[in-house]
Design a protein around this motif. Structure first.
Motif, PDB file in Angstrom:
ATOM      1  N   GLN A   1      -1.455   3.997   5.412  1.00  0.00           N
ATOM      2  CA  GLN A   1      -1.445   2.808   5.840  1.00  0.00           C
ATOM      3  C   GLN A   1      -2.009   2.400   7.302  1.00  0.00           C
ATOM      4  N   VAL A   2      -3.330   2.682   7.439  1.00  0.00           N
ATOM      5  CA  VAL A   2      -3.929   2.691   8.777  1.00  0.00           C
ATOM      6  C   VAL A   2      -3.755   1.338   9.648  1.00  0.00           C
ATOM      7  N   ASP A   3      -3.621   0.270   8.968  1.00  0.00           N
ATOM      8  CA  ASP A   3      -3.327  -1.023   9.583  1.00  0.00           C
ATOM      9  C   ASP A   3      -2.038  -1.361  10.373  1.00  0.00           C
ATOM     10  N   VAL A   4      -1.161  -0.459   9.597  1.00  0.00           N
ATOM     11  CA  VAL A   4       0.345  -0.328   9.927  1.00  0.00           C
ATOM     12  C   VAL A   4       0.696   0.550  10.984  1.00  0.00           C
ATOM     13  N   ILE A   5       0.015   1.624  11.140  1.00  0.00           N
ATOM     14  CA  ILE A   5       0.410   2.722  11.836  1.00  0.00           C
ATOM     15  C   ILE A   5       0.482   2.390  13.345  1.00  0.00           C
ATOM     16  N   PRO A   6      -0.540   1.604  13.942  1.00  0.00           N
ATOM     17  CA  PRO A   6      -0.596   1.400  15.414  1.00  0.00           C
ATOM     18  C   PRO A   6       0.576   0.451  15.795  1.00  0.00           C
ATOM     19  N   GLY A   7       1.241  -0.219  15.002  1.00  0.00           N
ATOM     20  CA  GLY A   7       2.415  -1.055  15.267  1.00  0.00           C
ATOM     21  C   GLY A   7       3.681  -0.226  15.050  1.00  0.00           C
TER      22      GLY A   7
END
Length: 297
Positions: free
Chosen positions: A206-212
């Motif tokens: 979940q590359v779009d979720v990980i930074p958050g």
């Protein structure tokens, strides 16, 4: 025979502090991830039973204050080998930066001496040696991704295929890890660490979720004690319009990008206003490194 081992840096994707232990250390729960920024550790056997370390970095100690020297001492003591080693350490990882550079040098020395002396020890056995040197050394022996608990030495290794790019910004500030931990208050502790959710996101790519999900309980303490690090973080976020994180006790800041195109844009924007910016990416375990794309020139 001259032998090379790479010593990979790490970033903390999560870092939760659970409590202060009776031994004075803090109980932690964190997700650690290897990145391809690395020191080069060159090893050569010496007939004389002495350990000699040289480095391209004049600020690095070359005596037994250096963790690579300590690793060589532990290895020779544990194996009973009567010989010496010459270590040439090429530093690329910033020192005292929250990136485990010294611990990674020690881990690479253990792996390299295992090959140099053909002792056939497993990574598990080398990690046991590493635990005698420092809490981060066992993780650095394996590399890749792991949940680290206890003081950081109890590892649950995670095998995932999530690949992300990492932009590192290193402020030229010396941060005392001991002071940061001493600055923690009970309100900074948690009984709900974020490692489980982070590992799930990694496994599901979940590359779009990980930074958050990146979180570091030491970051507010470091920012309060070293306001110039917080000011730099705010500047980086303003320039890139992406969340900025801190690794370990700092002061290194980092951003995550899911694609090389996005990483290149952030790198070019940061290089226009800052000096110490590093382009990096996730790597796997030392035995199965990911295929790496080229970094920008």
């Amino acid at each position: 025979m001259l032998l090379l081992e790479r010593a990979y840096a790490k970033v903390n994707l999560t870092l939760d502090v659970l409590e202060r232990r009776p031994d004075g250390y803090h109980e932690v729960d964190m997700v650690m991830q290897s990145i391809d920024l690395s020191d080069l550790v060159w090893l050569e056997r010496r007939s004389a039973p002495t350990i000699v370390l040289e480095s391209n970095a004049t600020y690095v100690p070359t005596d037994d204050r250096n963790l690579a020297v300590q690793a060589a001492q532990v290895f020779l003591q544990e194996t009973g080998i009567v010989a010496g080693v010459h270590i040439n350490l090429e530093k690329n990882i910033p020192v005292a930066a929250g990136l485990a550079g010294g611990s990674s040098d020690a881990a690479a020395t253990l792996r390299g001496m295992n090959r140099l002396f053909n002792t056939g020890l497993t990574l598990d056995e080398l990690a046991e040696m590493g635990a005698k040197i420092g809490s981060d050394v066992p993780f650095c022996v394996y590399g890749g991704t792991a949940i680290a608990r206890g003081r950081g030495e109890r590892l649950t290794r995670i095998d995932h295929r999530c690949h992300m790019y990492v932009l590192l910004i290193h402020p030229r500030v010396f941060v005392s890890t001991a002071d940061i931990y001493q600055g923690l208050n009970p309100s900074d502790f948690t009984d709900e660490p974020l490692s489980t959710r982070m590992v799930q996101a990694l496994l599901e790519e979940q590359v779009d979720v990980i930074p958050g999900l990146v979180d570091n309980r030491l970051q507010p303490v470091t920012f309060a004690m070293y306001p110039e690090v917080q000011q730099l973080s705010e500047k980086v976020e303003m320039v890139t319009r992406h969340p900025v994180h801190m690794s370990g006790s700092g002061p290194t800041l980092f951003l995550l990008a899911p694609t090389i195109q996005q990483a290149n844009r952030m790198y070019n924007a940061l290089r226009g206003i800052m000096r110490d910016v590093y382009f990096s990416q996730f790597v796997g375990t030392v035995s199965s490194l990911a295929n790496l794309q080229s970094r920008p020139e």
